[in-house]
Write a protein that holds these residues in place. Structure first.
Motif, PDB file in Angstrom:
ATOM      1  N   ILE A  49      70.649  20.986  -8.814  1.00  0.00           N
ATOM      2  CA  ILE A  49      71.594  22.015  -9.237  1.00  0.00           C
ATOM      3  C   ILE A  49      71.046  23.380  -8.833  1.00  0.00           C
ATOM      4  O   ILE A  49      69.876  23.519  -8.504  1.00  0.00           O
ATOM      5  N   LYS A  53      73.221  27.872 -12.367  1.00  0.00           N
ATOM      6  CA  LYS A  53      73.519  26.871 -13.393  1.00  0.00           C
ATOM      7  C   LYS A  53      72.325  26.688 -14.324  1.00  0.00           C
ATOM      8  O   LYS A  53      72.486  26.560 -15.544  1.00  0.00           O
ATOM      9  N   ILE A  82      68.394  15.840 -18.439  1.00  0.00           N
ATOM     10  CA  ILE A  82      69.609  16.347 -17.791  1.00  0.00           C
ATOM     11  C   ILE A  82      70.230  15.272 -16.903  1.00  0.00           C
ATOM     12  O   ILE A  82      71.440  15.073 -16.898  1.00  0.00           O
ATOM     13  N   ILE A  83      69.400  14.561 -16.151  1.00  0.00           N
ATOM     14  CA  ILE A  83      69.907  13.514 -15.264  1.00  0.00           C
ATOM     15  C   ILE A  83      70.515  12.373 -16.071  1.00  0.00           C
ATOM     16  O   ILE A  83      71.603  11.883 -15.757  1.00  0.00           O
ATOM     17  N   LEU A  85      71.771  12.531 -19.088  1.00  0.00           N
ATOM     18  CA  LEU A  85      73.023  13.016 -19.674  1.00  0.00           C
ATOM     19  C   LEU A  85      74.154  12.939 -18.663  1.00  0.00           C
ATOM     20  O   LEU A  85      75.278  12.549 -18.985  1.00  0.00           O
ATOM     21  N   ALA A  86      73.869  13.315 -17.422  1.00  0.00           N
ATOM     22  CA  ALA A  86      74.886  13.267 -16.368  1.00  0.00           C
ATOM     23  C   ALA A  86      75.313  11.824 -16.099  1.00  0.00           C
ATOM     24  O   ALA A  86      76.499  11.537 -15.928  1.00  0.00           O
ATOM     25  N   ILE A  87      74.346  10.900 -16.079  1.00  0.00           N
ATOM     26  CA  ILE A  87      74.661   9.485 -15.854  1.00  0.00           C
ATOM     27  C   ILE A  87      75.509   8.947 -17.005  1.00  0.00           C
ATOM     28  O   ILE A  87      76.524   8.282 -16.783  1.00  0.00           O
ATOM     29  N   SER A  89      77.398  10.628 -19.044  1.00  0.00           N
ATOM     30  CA  SER A  89      78.696  11.282 -19.000  1.00  0.00           C
ATOM     31  C   SER A  89      79.582  10.654 -17.926  1.00  0.00           C
ATOM     32  O   SER A  89      80.760  10.378 -18.152  1.00  0.00           O
ATOM     33  N   ALA A  90      79.019  10.408 -16.746  1.00  0.00           N
ATOM     34  CA  ALA A  90      79.781   9.798 -15.661  1.00  0.00           C
ATOM     35  C   ALA A  90      80.213   8.387 -16.042  1.00  0.00           C
ATOM     36  O   ALA A  90      81.343   7.970 -15.757  1.00  0.00           O
ATOM     37  N   CYS A  93      83.106   8.617 -18.478  1.00  0.00           N
ATOM     38  CA  CYS A  93      84.343   9.017 -17.789  1.00  0.00           C
ATOM     39  C   CYS A  93      84.942   7.839 -17.030  1.00  0.00           C
ATOM     40  O   CYS A  93      86.147   7.607 -17.073  1.00  0.00           O
TER      41      CYS A  93
END
Length: 104
Positions: A49, A53, A82-83, A85-87, A89-90, A93
């Motif tokens: 990122i 950000k 952070i990584i 959390l992104a995984i 979240s994805a 979704c």
């Protein structure tokens, strides 16, 4: 550090098929010394990122950091967090989209 680190963290820390956490060795410098914190530039490269950000996340309290001798540092654990959390979240979704398609 590179985008490969993000993939390595995801592979080492998460078994996406059964959602179990695994242990990952701490990142190391080429000379074998452990890395405890990143500066902002290295954190950006490690996570993939931009600086804007990163500073936004710090300001909002979503990313832990501190100053050491006037230099902003971010603990290595924050990159993993952070990584992951992104995984998560994805994954959430994608699951929601699949469920929505099933309803239609």
């Amino acid at each position: 550090m590179s985008f490969a680190l993000a993939g390595h963290i995801a592979q080492q820390h998460y078994n996406l098929e059964n959602s179990t956490r695994c242990e990952m060795p701490a990142p190391q410098l080429e000379n074998g010394l452990p890395i405890f914190a990143y500066d902002v530039n290295d954190f950006c490269r490690a996570v993939g990122i931009g600086k804007t950000k990163v500073y936004e996340m710090i300001k909002e309290g979503r990313l832990r950091s501190g100053l050491l001798e006037g230099k902003r540092i971010i603990p290595v654990e924050e990159a993993e967090r952070i990584i992951l959390l992104a995984i998560d979240s994805a994954s959430a979704c994608a699951k929601a989209q699949t469920q929505q398609r099933a309803v239609l």
